[in-house]
Design an enzyme around this catalytic site. Structure first.
Site, PDB file in Angstrom:
ATOM      1  CE  LYS A 181      -1.664   1.472   4.120  1.00 12.18           C
ATOM      2  NZ  LYS A 181      -1.267   2.849   4.436  1.00 12.18           N
ATOM      3  CG  ASN A 182       2.305   2.732   3.521  1.00 13.09           C
ATOM      4  OD1 ASN A 182       1.143   3.048   3.254  1.00 13.09           O
ATOM      5  ND2 ASN A 182       2.720   2.516   4.759  1.00 13.09           N
TER       6      ASN A 182
ATOM      7  CB  CYS B 131      -4.913  10.352  12.273  1.00 11.39           C
ATOM      8  SG  CYS B 131      -3.451   9.343  12.389  1.00 11.39           S
TER       9      CYS B 131
ATOM     10  CG  ASP C 196       3.584   1.229   9.440  1.00 10.24           C
ATOM     11  OD1 ASP C 196       3.108   2.020  10.268  1.00 10.24           O
ATOM     12  OD2 ASP C 196       3.832   1.555   8.261  1.00 10.24           O
TER      13      ASP C 196
ATOM     14  NE  ARG D 158      -7.284   3.783   5.793  1.00  9.50           N
ATOM     15  CZ  ARG D 158      -6.651   4.755   6.404  1.00  9.50           C
ATOM     16  NH1 ARG D 158      -6.924   5.045   7.648  1.00  9.50           N
ATOM     17  NH2 ARG D 158      -5.729   5.443   5.778  1.00  9.50           N
TER      18      ARG D 158
ATOM     19  NE  ARG E 222      -1.804  11.798   8.685  1.00  7.32           N
ATOM     20  CZ  ARG E 222      -1.914  12.982   9.211  1.00  7.32           C
ATOM     21  NH1 ARG E 222      -3.001  13.327   9.847  1.00  7.32           N
ATOM     22  NH2 ARG E 222      -0.923  13.848   9.140  1.00  7.32           N
TER      23      ARG E 222
ATOM     24  NE  ARG F  35       0.460   9.953  10.533  1.00  6.80           N
ATOM     25  CZ  ARG F  35       0.006   8.994   9.737  1.00  6.80           C
ATOM     26  NH1 ARG F  35      -1.135   8.407  10.005  1.00  6.80           N
ATOM     27  NH2 ARG F  35       0.679   8.619   8.671  1.00  6.80           N
TER      28      ARG F  35
ATOM     29  CB  ILE G 229       7.603   6.554  14.521  1.00  8.12           C
ATOM     30  CG1 ILE G 229       8.855   5.694  14.312  1.00  8.12           C
ATOM     31  CG2 ILE G 229       7.228   7.304  13.244  1.00  8.12           C
ATOM     32  CD1 ILE G 229      10.084   6.399  13.809  1.00  8.12           C
TER      33      ILE G 229
END
Ligand code: EPU
Length: 424
Positions: free
Chosen positions: A22-23, A119, A307, A399, A95, A124, A329
């Site tokens: 996804k990223n 969020c 993540d 998502r 986002r 962020r 993070i």
């Protein structure tokens, strides 16, 4: 609304194929804004975040052929690009919509983007994206919750990021490829997804040096050309399924993946007692006996990824001993803890540290997902727990994980998706 129902303690056995990341896919889609012509994209994950981004591209005037999406293929052409706005509804839903800012400034010299706001995992802000564009000559105004940016052709600049930022680096790379002169990004992100975007831009004709290092140099050129793109495998999905074996035992072959991208994760999981064999594009993972606790600190790549923090925490809840997680993070990425406590975990949170004491076993319970990776953590907790777990609000999961319950069921997990009328 869908819920997931899991009956825990069934070993995994078989094969799971990893989807496109996804990223990596989101910045690749954003890069299609940089020039017209057909971009043929393969291995694109069929996920809600990808549909949302496609909707945004269509609103900007892109023509898309998504009939191949079930087979993970997509064609995009931004030849008739005429919009320059990412509205509040879209940015609020996702986002990563801010990734259109850099390419819109490069192609049209103007953009109007809703500020994302906070969020579930932290505040962020996007101040580094904006500061970088200002240094490149853009004039920015904040109006009614939107940032309005304008410039003639952007000019190269030397930009230092106070904090490593993944989408910040990606946005400014896309802004710089057609700027006048040289841009130097210092303390740039080194994530595989950033390198992947850089490689796409190189293929498109851009001049970039230093990909995968913390200093990226970009010499602006006048024009780019469209290319074919194959999305790289999802390292977070890979890590999640490896940890699923840690949660409920068994042996899995994980295919279509890139083991090089997960070295920090492997090192921690081997220390805990999992057997991980790396092959070219696949991994064999096996669990024998119980796991030992470890301490983990999340860091930008090549460190341990934030993540995968929530998923690793599940393993610590049922390991021998005490493990400390230091989340460096995001300031609020422990929302899953309250749910794990309901399943019998022993976790104490102090600021950005979670102290996890292993218990004999977790017990199934109804729980609620709060964000994407927290959802994956609850699936793993359900697989590890004795009895039944039901997870609500799994739209978060949809998502970012393609057909998670199908992939796990084929490998022997007892997991089903059900519709419910109840609103959680
Ligand atoms: N930050 C600032 N100012 C900025 C930008 C970032 O203060 O202008 C801070 C953030 O608040 C955070 C840190 O810098 O504390 C790092 O954030 P980063 O910008 O790297 O995060 P991101 O680019 O918004 C991407 C991924 C996230 C992943 C993070 C960290 C995408 C689309 N998203 O977010 O993925 O957690 O990098 O690796 O690439 C997910 O997939 O579940 C997810 C949240």
């Amino acid at each position: 609304m869908d819920i997931l129902k899991i009956e825990g303690k069934h070993h995994l056995k078989g094969k799971i194929a990893i989807s496109g990341a996804k990223n990596a896919a989101l910045p690749a889609l954003a890069a299609t804004i940089l020039c017209g012509g057909n971009f043929n994209i393969t291995n694109i994950p069929n996920l809600n975040d990808i549909s949302t981004f496609l909707q945004l591209l269509k609103e900007l005037g892109a023509e898309t052929d998504d009939t191949g999406m079930p087979q993970n293929n997509l064609v995009i052409n931004t030849g008739k690009l005429n919009g320059y706005e990412a509205n509040y509804e879209l940015v609020r839903t996702m986002r990563a919509s801010i990734l259109v800012l850099g390419p819109l400034m490069s192609r049209l010299g103007k953009a109007r983007i809703s500020l994302p706001g906070g969020c579930a995992i932290g505040a962020r802000p996007i101040n580094f994206h904006l500061k970088g564009l200002e240094l490149m000559g853009a004039k920015l105004h904040l109006k009614e919750g939107y940032v309005e940016a304008k410039s003639a052709r952007l000019k190269g600049a030397e930009i230092y990021f106070d904090t490593v930022t993944v989408t910040g680096t990606e946005n400014l790379m896309m802004a710089a490829v057609c700027a006048k002169g040289k841009t130097i990004l210092k303390n740039a992100a080194r994530e595989p997804e950033v390198v992947f975007l850089g490689e796409i831009l190189l293929q498109m004709g851009a001049k970039i040096k230093g990909l995968g290092t913390s200093t990226i140099e970009i010499e602006g050129i006048k024009e780019l050309k469209p290319v074919n793109i194959k999305i790289i495998p999802d390292r977070v999905e890979t890590g999640t399924y490896i940890m699923a074996v840690g949660a409920c035992g068994g042996e899995l072959i994980i295919e279509n993946t890139q083991p090089m991208h997960l070295q920090a994760v492997f090192s921690k999981l081997r220390e805990m007692g999992l057997t991980i064999e790396e092959h070219n594009n696949s991994i064999l993972v096996r669990k024998k006996g119980s796991l030992q606790s470890v301490d983990v600190k999340t860091m930008p790549y090549p460190g341990f990824p934030t993540d995968l923090q929530a998923q690793l925490m599940v393993l610590l809840t049922v390991s021998n001993g005490l493990g400390v997680i230091n989340e460096t993070i995001f300031e609020n990425r422990f929302m899953h803890v309250a749910e794990l406590l309901r399943m019998g975990a022993d976790i104490k949170v102090e600021g950005n540290r979670a102290v996890v004491k292993g218990v004999k076993e977790l017990t199934g319970a109804p729980v609620m997902a709060t964000d994407l990776r927290a959802s994956a953590c609850l699936v793993l907790a359900g697989l590890a727990a004795k009895g039944k777990t039901s997870i609500s609000r799994i739209y978060h999961l949809d998502r970012g994980y393609e057909q998670m319950e199908k992939k796990l069921s084929v490998a022997g997990a007892k997991i089903t998706r059900e519709k419910t009328r109840q609103h959680f």
